[in-house]
Design an enzyme around this catalytic site. Structure first.
Site, PDB file in Angstrom:
ATOM      1  N   ASP A 191       1.132  -1.003  -0.144  1.00  0.00           N
ATOM      2  CA  ASP A 191       0.316  -0.280  -0.174  1.00  0.00           C
ATOM      3  C   ASP A 191       1.151   1.290   0.197  1.00  0.00           C
ATOM      4  OD1 ASP A 191      -2.068  -1.907   0.224  1.00  0.00           O
ATOM      5  OD2 ASP A 191      -2.645  -1.361   2.258  1.00  0.00           O
ATOM      6  N   HIS A 267       4.817  -7.629  -0.944  1.00  0.00           N
ATOM      7  CA  HIS A 267       5.370  -8.470  -0.979  1.00  0.00           C
ATOM      8  C   HIS A 267       6.098  -8.304  -2.707  1.00  0.00           C
ATOM      9  CE1 HIS A 267       1.600  -9.981   0.989  1.00  0.00           C
ATOM     10  NE2 HIS A 267       1.592  -8.306   1.353  1.00  0.00           N
ATOM     11  N   SER A 378       7.293   3.351   5.069  1.00  0.00           N
ATOM     12  CA  SER A 378       9.101   3.865   4.609  1.00  0.00           C
ATOM     13  C   SER A 378       8.339   3.616   3.319  1.00  0.00           C
ATOM     14  CB  SER A 378      10.316   3.158   4.824  1.00  0.00           C
ATOM     15  OG  SER A 378      11.468   3.700   4.931  1.00  0.00           O
TER      16      SER A 378
END
Length: 409
Positions: A191, A267, A378
């Site tokens: 995200d 991911h 981050s």
């Protein structure tokens, strides 16, 4: 007696009453007594005491003076920066392009002098402290309200389930919350917000529009190793050519910023094989979009973990960039990785190869497979080669979720 009566009459004529005269007499006698006592004191002692009386407050004021000056200066500077950001937002609404105002060398040096690595380690320890059961809901609810966290997507919605802040930051999502797009070759690994994307030109990569960093500084030199069949680069162009292994391909990049309220796991963005890891133990400056517009080569200053390998079109890399209070970057299949560790010094890097005699391929990753996690928020940077007709399905500044399409052929 006559003199006494005359004095009384004179006082009455002057408007001075007898009780006022007695008061004046008392004051004059007290003053005379005080002056006589001062005259009896040694001159040296009196002068020394005078110095102490006058110098002690001056020293006290001098000791307290830097703090209000520092607070006033810092507050004024912070206010000025906020005003600049407000003005930039207003100009952006009008459709005007704003040239970036980069920080000077002294500003970057001053920022890097702040012990952000130590503060991040302390923050990490604090996040691991188990909260009392009754305190969990109010603490997490405040965080949810501040950063706009959507707990309906969490695998466990009950706030009492998370023992500490670290567990709450690394919460898992429901399987159906992030469907992985199968129609496109590259998906978003996390995200976040798209800061920049496009083709790499002149070995310079844009962290945001108009602010670049060096490709070689970011990835590090391509030293000759058994699993990296590239000779050392002699120029910028040759370094870029080393990464582009197939004729007709171009080098592309994409920068995704993870805010504190975002899902903190990342991911695999595509089907690829990870062959090498390089860890840069750098600074831990903030990497929010405002800082990325202000500090040139921000990502090159910060601690980061660079994973490189190959996909069906050639070179592919994913870099997890650390930030303030993100001293922990975890790669699930790399147990030897320890970020924000005091044993590593800034300005160095350490390499690790996943290609061994027993495993000559490396670590295979499937699109959408769990790869790693941050402990707050981050940035993820993708740098990869692809054919010239590769097309990004993005807009700069848009919000994106893990599993959504980044681009395809």
């Amino acid at each position: 007696m006559a003199m006494s009566v005359g004095h009384r009459c004179l006082r009455l004529l002057r408007g001075v009453t007898p009780w006022q005269s007695s008061l004046h007499h008392y004051e004059n006698s007290a003053l005379s007594h005080f002056l006589q006592s001062l005259q009896k004191l040694p001159l040296r002692a009196f002068c020394t005491d005078t110095r102490k009386i006058h110098t002690a407050p001056a020293r006290t004021l001098f000791r307290l003076r830097p703090l209000p000056i520092l607070l006033a200066t810092g507050g004024g500077y912070a206010g000025y920066r906020q005003y600049e950001k407000y003005r930039e937002r207003e100009l952006e609404k009008l459709g005007l392009e704003i040239p970036p105002k980069l920080a000077g060398h002294w500003e970057v040096a001053l920022y890097k002098s702040v012990p952000t690595r130590l503060l991040s380690r302390a923050w990490g320890r604090l996040n691991q402290v188990e909260l009392p059961h009754w305190l969990r809901r109010p603490v997490y609810s405040l965080y949810i309200w501040t950063f706009g966290v959507n707990m309906k997507e969490a695998a466990v919605e009950d706030l009492h389930h998370y023992r500490n802040l670290s567990e709450f930051f690394r919460r898992k999502l429901k399987p159906q919350a992030r469907p992985v797009c199968g129609l496109h070759s590259v998906i978003s690994p996390s995200d976040g917000k798209i800061l920049n994307f496009g083709q790499v030109k002149n070995c310079e990569v844009e962290q945001v529009k108009g602010v670049t960093y060096s490709l070689e500084s970011f990835l590090g030199p391509r030293t000759y190793m058994e699993d990296l069949p590239f000779p050392p680069a002699t120029s910028c162009d040759s370094f870029k050519n080393q990464l582009v292994t197939r004729e007709g391909n171009e080098l592309y990049h994409c920068v995704i910023y993870l805010a504190p309220g975002d899902y903190h796991c990342f991911h695999s963005p595509t089907d690829w094989t990870v062959s090498h890891r390089r860890h840069f133990p750098g600074s831990l400056m903030s990497v929010n979009p405002g800082m990325a517009r202000w500090i040139k080569e921000l990502f090159c200053h910060n601690e980061r973990v660079v994973l490189t390998g190959d996909w069906k079109h050639g070179f592919f890399s994913l870099t997890a960039v650390g930030a303030t209070n993100v001293g922990s970057i975890r790669i699930y299949f790399d147990r030897d990785l320890h970020t924000n560790s005091p044993r590593y010094s800034k300005g160095s890097y350490n390499d690790f190869s996943f290609v061994t005699h027993a495993n000559k391929e490396g670590i295979p990753m499937r699109k959408g497979e769990h790869l790693g996690e941050f402990n707050l928020g981050s940035t993820i940077v993708l740098i990869f080669e692809a054919p010239k007709d590769f097309d990004f399905k993005l807009k700069a500044g848009q919000k994106i979720h893990f599993g959504e399409a980044l681009g395809s052929l």
